[in-house]
Design an enzyme around this catalytic site. Structure first.
Site, PDB file in Angstrom:
ATOM      1  N   SER A 107       0.837  -1.203   0.000  1.00 17.31           N
ATOM      2  CA  SER A 107       0.000   0.000   0.000  1.00 17.31           C
ATOM      3  C   SER A 107       0.871   1.252   0.000  1.00 17.31           C
ATOM      4  O   SER A 107       1.776   1.386   0.827  1.00 17.31           O
ATOM      5  CB  SER A 107      -0.901  -0.035   1.235  1.00 17.31           C
ATOM      6  OG  SER A 107      -1.674   1.110   1.251  1.00 17.31           O
ATOM      7  N   GLY A 108       0.599   2.135  -0.921  1.00 20.46           N
ATOM      8  CA  GLY A 108       1.331   3.397  -0.997  1.00 20.46           C
ATOM      9  C   GLY A 108       2.551   3.297  -1.901  1.00 20.46           C
ATOM     10  O   GLY A 108       3.315   4.248  -2.025  1.00 20.46           O
ATOM     11  N   THR A 112      -1.701   2.548  -8.035  1.00 16.43           N
ATOM     12  CA  THR A 112      -2.787   3.272  -8.711  1.00 16.43           C
ATOM     13  C   THR A 112      -2.217   4.327  -9.663  1.00 16.43           C
ATOM     14  O   THR A 112      -2.689   4.475 -10.795  1.00 16.43           O
ATOM     15  CB  THR A 112      -3.716   3.895  -7.665  1.00 16.43           C
ATOM     16  OG1 THR A 112      -4.140   2.863  -6.795  1.00 16.43           O
ATOM     17  CG2 THR A 112      -4.910   4.563  -8.294  1.00 16.43           C
ATOM     18  N   ASN A 157      -1.138   5.492   3.149  1.00 25.03           N
ATOM     19  CA  ASN A 157      -1.324   6.164   1.863  1.00 25.03           C
ATOM     20  C   ASN A 157      -2.539   7.104   1.972  1.00 25.03           C
ATOM     21  O   ASN A 157      -3.596   6.696   2.436  1.00 25.03           O
ATOM     22  CB  ASN A 157      -1.573   5.080   0.787  1.00 25.03           C
ATOM     23  CG  ASN A 157      -1.737   5.666  -0.602  1.00 25.03           C
ATOM     24  OD1 ASN A 157      -1.701   6.888  -0.772  1.00 25.03           O
ATOM     25  ND2 ASN A 157      -1.923   4.794  -1.581  1.00 25.03           N
ATOM     26  N   SER A 160      -5.438   5.682  -0.515  1.00 21.28           N
ATOM     27  CA  SER A 160      -5.284   4.231  -0.609  1.00 21.28           C
ATOM     28  C   SER A 160      -6.523   3.597  -1.249  1.00 21.28           C
ATOM     29  O   SER A 160      -7.655   3.900  -0.876  1.00 21.28           O
ATOM     30  CB  SER A 160      -5.073   3.676   0.789  1.00 21.28           C
ATOM     31  OG  SER A 160      -4.887   2.294   0.717  1.00 21.28           O
ATOM     32  N   SER A 161      -6.267   2.698  -2.216  1.00 20.13           N
ATOM     33  CA  SER A 161      -7.411   2.015  -2.857  1.00 20.13           C
ATOM     34  C   SER A 161      -7.923   0.980  -1.868  1.00 20.13           C
ATOM     35  O   SER A 161      -7.171   0.124  -1.430  1.00 20.13           O
ATOM     36  CB  SER A 161      -6.956   1.312  -4.125  1.00 20.13           C
ATOM     37  OG  SER A 161      -6.121   2.142  -4.873  1.00 20.13           O
ATOM     38  N   GLY A 387      -2.592  -3.287  -2.106  1.00 15.30           N
ATOM     39  CA  GLY A 387      -1.252  -3.826  -1.844  1.00 15.30           C
ATOM     40  C   GLY A 387      -1.214  -4.675  -0.593  1.00 15.30           C
ATOM     41  O   GLY A 387      -2.122  -4.634   0.250  1.00 15.30           O
ATOM     42  N   GLU A 389      -0.677  -5.812   2.949  1.00 15.98           N
ATOM     43  CA  GLU A 389      -0.891  -4.913   4.091  1.00 15.98           C
ATOM     44  C   GLU A 389      -0.558  -5.620   5.408  1.00 15.98           C
ATOM     45  O   GLU A 389      -1.090  -6.694   5.685  1.00 15.98           O
ATOM     46  CB  GLU A 389      -2.361  -4.491   4.109  1.00 15.98           C
ATOM     47  CG  GLU A 389      -2.536  -3.023   4.197  1.00 15.98           C
ATOM     48  CD  GLU A 389      -3.979  -2.615   3.920  1.00 15.98           C
ATOM     49  OE1 GLU A 389      -4.189  -1.516   3.433  1.00 15.98           O
ATOM     50  OE2 GLU A 389      -4.894  -3.414   4.204  1.00 15.98           O
TER      51      GLU A 389
HETATM   52  N1  LIG Z   1       5.042   8.100 -10.177  1.00 17.02           N
HETATM   53  C1  LIG Z   1       4.705   8.879  -9.166  1.00 17.02           C
HETATM   54  N2  LIG Z   1       5.006  10.196  -9.218  1.00 17.02           N
HETATM   55  C2  LIG Z   1       4.626  11.017  -8.229  1.00 17.02           C
HETATM   56  N3  LIG Z   1       3.980  10.609  -7.117  1.00 17.02           N
HETATM   57  C3  LIG Z   1       3.658   9.311  -7.007  1.00 17.02           C
HETATM   58  C4  LIG Z   1       3.960   8.390  -8.027  1.00 17.02           C
HETATM   59  N4  LIG Z   1       3.492   7.190  -7.663  1.00 17.02           N
HETATM   60  C5  LIG Z   1       2.910   7.366  -6.447  1.00 17.02           C
HETATM   61  N5  LIG Z   1       2.979   8.640  -6.069  1.00 17.02           N
HETATM   62  C6  LIG Z   1       2.481   9.196  -4.805  1.00 17.02           C
HETATM   63  O1  LIG Z   1       2.237   8.170  -3.907  1.00 17.02           O
HETATM   64  C7  LIG Z   1       0.883   8.147  -3.479  1.00 17.02           C
HETATM   65  C8  LIG Z   1       0.397   6.735  -3.314  1.00 17.02           C
HETATM   66  O2  LIG Z   1       0.335   6.095  -4.542  1.00 17.02           O
HETATM   67  P1  LIG Z   1      -0.820   5.089  -4.945  1.00 17.02           P
HETATM   68  O3  LIG Z   1      -2.090   5.590  -4.468  1.00 17.02           O
HETATM   69  O4  LIG Z   1      -0.644   4.821  -6.354  1.00 17.02           O
HETATM   70  O5  LIG Z   1      -0.440   3.858  -4.074  1.00 17.02           O
HETATM   71  P2  LIG Z   1      -1.026   2.402  -4.175  1.00 17.02           P
HETATM   72  O6  LIG Z   1       0.078   1.509  -4.440  1.00 17.02           O
HETATM   73  O7  LIG Z   1      -2.160   2.411  -5.119  1.00 17.02           O
HETATM   74  O8  LIG Z   1      -1.542   2.163  -2.695  1.00 17.02           O
HETATM   75  P3  LIG Z   1      -2.810   1.367  -2.218  1.00 17.02           P
HETATM   76  O9  LIG Z   1      -2.487  -0.054  -2.291  1.00 17.02           O
HETATM   77  O10 LIG Z   1      -2.996   1.839  -0.855  1.00 17.02           O
HETATM   78  O11 LIG Z   1      -3.927   1.773  -3.097  1.00 17.02           O
HETATM   79  C9  LIG Z   1       0.138   8.890  -4.512  1.00 17.02           C
HETATM   80  O12 LIG Z   1      -0.979   9.528  -3.964  1.00 17.02           O
HETATM   81  C10 LIG Z   1       1.154   9.898  -5.003  1.00 17.02           C
HETATM   82  O13 LIG Z   1       1.151  11.043  -4.189  1.00 17.02           O
HETATM   83 MG   LIG Z   2      -4.116   2.226  -5.041  1.00 18.21          MG
END
Ligand SMILES: Nc1ncnc2c1ncn2[C@@H]1O[C@H](COP(=O)(O)OP(=O)(O)OP(=O)(O)O)[C@@H](O)[C@H]1O
Ligand SMILES: [Mg+2]
Length: 1081
Positions: A107-108, A112, A157, A160-161, A387, A389
């Site tokens: 996660s994070g 996404t 995050n 977070s999804s 992700g 967790e």
């Molecule tokens: N390529 C990137 N460039 C800039 N910021 C990023 C990038 N990837 C992620 N982030 C930052 O990290 C944060 C978390 O990313 P994201 O929501 O994609 O995580 P995740 O893997 O989907 O987590 P979860 O499993 O909780 O959904 C985003 O809100 C963003 O601020």
């Molecule tokens: Mg996500």
């Protein structure tokens, strides 16, 4: 010329971990860190992309970057997520292979974000056009909608999804997007009613309260203040860097683009509001006579508002919070709910309401983005699932268990597919393959999902089992069945080897996941798996007067009561994960492994231990090893030859033969040991990265030499070309100048010649002109003189003829023309042939007055003659009689006009034919000219008696009407005159000559209807007889008649009304007989 850079150019650290030398965990991390510090967040392991979350926006996603990576080979440029997206898109479009992009990481870690980058890249490079752009826009805009409802701030995050998402984007054969299908996996609905510390509820609640207008909030019966709602955690209600109000507008806009109707959006928000209201319901106990407590809604205001929002009858819902009806076959048992149960029911309703709303949203979006065309699609699936967790201590519950199970499965598929792909490539290329050891997590998957003794199967068994079922009994069951499993740990079992492990509480079990050990607390497992919603509540929801709510609770329909238990949450999830895995296995996988560099969500921080942990559990080292087990690097022959051909004289600058032979020549020439590489069918495989670096080093040196050589040759070429250009220019300039000078000279000479020539020609011409003029003048003079002389002669000759006769001729001619025109005009305008037609054309000229009148007269005479010539003799006689009658009576007797139209028939009695008069007619010798019945006036009293009146050429005969016996026969010569009145009566007196033989009888006074005819005929006969005088016809209202001795005056008077309309005749005295004639109308 296009400048080609390579993965190997300007490399910070090593772009592809396969080339890392020496390979160890430390060097791996060091390489990652080095690259991360230089903002190189992407690194490859072969075709797998490792992505480090930069936690800040980097300028590497610009349209220029998209163009840079477009249509380029994967290893051609420095590592980037775009390279992977491009590779996947191109092999989908060009090789017709369905693709899936698997994004994993905790996660994070940026899953996404990565999925959105892939989608936006594909959207940017695929086809364009109004329809295609609309599809793209809808696909991209589905993200903000789903994120608002399915994402939340967690400690890990801020976005977070809280659901798993798999999106299939469908393309046509050209690679244009047609639409998509989204599948969602288990929303973490427990978040709706309770959030762990430091986290908050789903974004939409906060976005609605911050972003909606006052008006809208009023409609939804909401207040802006978060603290008014029990379901909203307050400690982290606002997240820094997250503008809920602005996001609300974005979400509404996105919904609109995706195709939500205004009323659908309103319904969705009403449901969100209803969930908030539901959380505010409180219950109090109320004692019942049986000693049991029954729950009652405390403050009914929220309930009322919620019911109004959803169109539910308040009493129905209120009852559903106090009672529970259990139906079994034909029986229905109603039990009361205590306060705790009521709270449970409330939360269950809120969770169900929200999660069903979420699923409806996904279905609705799918409806909008569904591909229209029915042709076979190519599909690119993008998987962004929650992700892995691990919460602190014992906070991991059913949801984490499920999430981690899903990640376990993904790891499994990763291992399977990567190894399989690797293996397949060696087989495909005909290279020998040696097996490599790696950790296969299939055993953990089996622990969880095995149908007989897997944890999920046991949980289901426990949920369905009759009797008392608690989380503890479930744990007991696990202990007995899984105790021996090497990845399962628990303390409850007395014989457990973990009995002394104090980090393992009694109400927990621990699973050693591929990504680490996770301690799960069993509390809530049974409940969450059951996912129970009292039927009374679903029925209350179904009764709502709100179409969306009704749709969400179909099981509440009393007509379709289903007594079967619905499938458990675990079962459903296992099934959908199974389907997903099946789906992914049919597609060509592309991996993005996301790594989170620190726990602080901060940029520039690289926490070594954290990354090391992720590298370990993601099995990245194993991934590199597998990749290097055989050969670390591989490249198709063409690009390889292109890159290194300068290292051998035979291949430089051009190699004419096949690429593979070129590479072979190259490798032999460079004396690379044979064990360091192998020739595949289409690729060369390099075993050791060192060999590749050797080649690269050689290439670099060669490039420098080549650069010097190119510079040298270029400079020489440049100077020579400059000289040649100067020389060429000089010749051109000289040639142009010479030509110009000669041209000038020539023009001067030409000009002088022309001047001289012109003078000479001018002088000659003038001389000639003078002579010609003189000649012409002479000729003109002669002609003029001759003309004058001839003129005089001719005039003299013709003068005498001309003047004397011209006038008359012209006059005659004119008159002739006029007359001709006049006569022709008259001819065409002549009036009709009727003698009584008085019309005559107007005269055109006054001098024709006499002629015109004369012509009119002649025409009339001629017309009359024509008319007359048509007559027969009889008709002529009739007209002559009529003419005579007219001469006698016209304008003299009033009776005359009425006789004009009567034909003079003569024989009115048809004497010859009528046998009655046969005797009489035979008695008369002469031809009877007239036979009629007349009235003879009695001389004594003036009365009348009928007599037959016959007229022959010689006499008038009066006979008795009945017998036909001749009473009187008067020879015509004895008649002296006939007298009649001027009036319209038929009286006439036949006067006899004195002294004639008939005179003794005295004059006769008669009356007849054919007076005019009788008198006319009498007169005519007398005038035709040559031997007699003409018979006089007297017309007067008073005349004398001789009655034997007496002369009696017959007087005609105008009839008085007393006399009526008839003519009456009366003998007044000896001297007067009065006839009264009625006034003619
Ligand atoms: N390529 C990137 N460039 C800039 N910021 C990023 C990038 N990837 C992620 N982030 C930052 O990290 C944060 C978390 O990313 P994201 O929501 O994609 O995580 P995740 O893997 O989907 O987590 P979860 O499993 O909780 O959904 C985003 O809100 C963003 O601020
Ligand atoms: Mg996500």
């Amino acid at each position: 010329m296009e400048v080609k850079t390579s993965l190997l150019d300007n490399m910070i650290g090593v772009g592809d971990m396969v080339l890392l030398e020496p390979l160890s965990e430390d060097s791996f991390l060091e390489n990652l860190k080095k690259r991360f510090d230089h903002n190189e967040i992407y690194t490859y392991i072969g075709s797998v992309v490792i992505s480090l979350n930069p936690y800040r926006s980097l300028p590497i996603y610009t349209p220029d970057k998209v163009e840079e990576y477009r249509n380029r080979n994967f290893y051609e440029l420095s590592p980037h997520i775009y390279a992977l997206a491009d590779e996947a898109y191109r092999s989908l479009r060009d090789q017709d292979k369905d693709q899936c992009i698997l994004i994993t990481g905790e996660s994070g870690a940026g899953k996404t974000e990565a999925s959105k980058l892939v989608m936006s890249y594909v959207a940017a490079v695929c086809g364009k056009g109004q329809e295609v752009n609309k599809v793209k826009e809808q696909l991209l805009q589905s993200n903000p909608v789903l994120e608002a409802f399915g994402n939340a701030k967690t400690v890990r995050n801020d976005n977070s999804s809280r659901f798993g998402k798999y999106m299939d984007i469908e393309f046509d054969f050209k690679g244009d997007p047609l639409g998509g299908v989204i599948s969602n996996y288990l929303l973490e609905k427990s978040r709706v009613v309770k959030q762990p510390r430091g986290e908050r509820n789903f974004h939409i609640f906060y976005q609605l309260l911050s972003g909606a207008s006052d008006d809208m909030l009023k409609k939804l019966k909401l207040e802006r203040d978060f603290s008014k709602y029990n379901y909203l955690s307050l400690d982290s209600a606002t997240v820094s860097g997250l503008d809920d109000a602005a996001n609300f507008r974005t979400v509404r806009n996105a919904m609109q683009i995706v195709g939500f109707m205004e009323d659908e959006m309103q319904s969705v928000l009403e449901l969100v509001a209803a969930v908030l209201k539901l959380g505010n319901l409180d219950f109090k106990p109320e004692s019942r006579c049986n000693g049991m407590d029954e729950s009652r809604v405390k403050d009914k205001n929220d309930l009322k508002e919620m019911c109004e929002l959803l169109g539910i009858e308040q009493s129905v819902l209120e009852r559903a919070f106090s009672y529970r009806t259990v139906e079994a076959k034909m029986e229905k048992v109603s039990t009361t709910l205590n306060v705790a149960q009521a709270y449970y029911a409330r939360d269950a309703l809120a969770k169900n309401l929200y999660s069903r709303l979420f699923s409806w949203l996904v279905t609705r979006i799918n409806e909008s983005i569904r591909a229209q065309a029915k042709t076979r699609h190519k599909v690119m699936g993008v998987l962004d699932i929650y992700g892995f967790e691990i919460f602190e201590e014992t906070d991991n519950s059913f949801e984490q268990f499920i999430i981690n199970y899903c990640n376990e499965k993904l790891q499994q598929i990763f291992i399977e597919l990567t190894l399989r792909e690797e293996q397949e490539e060696y087989v495909r290329e005909g290279i020998e393959w040696t097996n490599i050891e790696y950790f296969n997590n299939a055993v953990i998957c089996d622990l969880i999902e095995n149908n007989q003794n897997g944890i999920l199967a046991m949980l289901d068994e426990e949920c369905l089992r009759p009797g008392t079922v608690t989380d503890e009994t479930f744990l007991d069951k696990l202990n007995t069945i899984c105790a021996e499993h090497q990845h399962f740990e628990s303390r409850l079992n007395k014989n457990s080897k973990f009995l002394n492990d104090h980090s393992l509480p009694h109400n927990c079990f621990r699973i050693q996941h591929y990504a680490g050990k996770v301690l799960y607390r069993v509390e809530g497992f049974v409940d969450k798996n059951n996912d129970l919603l009292y039927r009374d509540l679903s029925q209350a929801m179904y009764k709502a007067n709100h179409s969306l709510i009704k749709q969400l609770f179909p099981e509440g329909n009393p007509a379709k009561v289903n007594l079967k238990r619905p499938p458990t949450a675990g079962f459903q999830f296992r099934a959908s994960v199974g389907t997903l895995m099946g789906n992914l296995q049919t597609k060509n996988p592309n991996y993005i492994r996301c790594i989170k560099p620190n726990d602080k969500k901060a940029a520039h921080i690289f926490t070594d231990s954290l990354v090391r942990h992720q590298v370990r559990y993601l099995g990245l080292m194993e991934n590199v090893r597998v990749r290097r087990a055989g050969y670390a690097f591989r490249q198709a022959y063409e690009p390889c030859l292109e890159r290194y051909k300068m290292l051998c004289k035979n291949t430089w600058p051009h190699w004419k033969g096949p690429a593979r032979q070129g590479v072979e020549v190259l490798m032999t020439d460079l004396q690379v040991p044979a064990e360091e590489f192998a020739y595949g069918r289409s690729k060369i495989f390099i075993r050791n990265p060192r060999t590749l670096f050797f080649l690269e080093e050689k290439r670099k040196q060669c490039l420098e030499d080549l650069a010097t050589l190119i510079q040298k040759i270029y400079r020489g070429w440049k100077c020579r070309s400059h000289f040649l250009l100067l020389k060429k220019s000089e010749i051109v300039v000289a040639a142009w100048y010479r030509r110009y000078a000669q041209q000038k000279k020539y023009q001067k000479i030409k000009h002088s010649t022309t001047v001289v020539q012109s003078y000479t020609r001018g002088w000659q011409a003038r001389k000639l002109l003078r002579e010609l003029k003189y000649q012409k003048k002479c000729e003109e003079a002669v002609t003029t003189i001759a003309a004058f002389w001839h003129g005089t002669q001719v005039r003299r000759e013709y003068r005498k003829f001309f003047r004397a006769n011209a006038g008359r001729k012209i006059y005659n001619f004119t008159i002739q023309r006029i007359m001709q025109k006049y006569f022709l005009g008259l001819k065409s305008n002549l009036p009709s042939m009727s003698p009584i037609d008085k019309s005559w054309p107007a005269r055109p000229y006054s001098f024709l007055e006499g002629v015109h009148a004369e012509l009119r007269r002649i025409f009339h005479l001629w017309r009359c003659k024509k008319y007359r010539s048509q007559f027969t003799e009889e008709k002529k006689a009739v007209y002559e009689e009529k003419l005579e009658a007219s001469e006698l009576f016209k304008d003299k007797k009033a009776l005359y006009p009425s006789s004009v139209s009567q034909t003079f028939k003569g024989d009115y009695l048809e004497m010859v034919k009528n046998p009655k008069y046969q005797k009489l007619s035979s008695a008369v010798d002469e031809k009877i000219l007239l036979a009629d019945v007349v009235n003879k006036i009695n001389r004594a009293n003036g009365k009348s008696s009928p007599r037959l009146f016959l007229l022959t050429k010689k006499s008038v005969i009066l006979a008795d009407q009945k017998t036909g016996q001749v009473k009187t026969s008067l020879p015509l010569p004895d008649l002296s005159s006939v007298s009649t009145s001027t009036q319209s009566d038929g009286f006439f007196a036949l006067k006899l000559k004195e002294g004639s033989s008939s005179a003794v009888k005295g004059d006769f006074l008669l009356s007849s209807d054919h007076l005019i005819e009788i008198v006319t005929k009498l007169h005519r006969i007398s005038s035709l007889a040559a031997d007699r005088e003409k018979l006089n016809v007297d017309i007067s209202d008073e005349f004398l008649v001789q009655f034997k001795q007496d002369k009696v005056c017959v007087k005609f008077i105008q009839g008085s009304p007393k006399n009526g309309n008839g003519v009456s005749c009366k003998r007044k005295n000896n001297r007067l007989l009065e006839v009264s004639v009625p006034t003619s109308p």
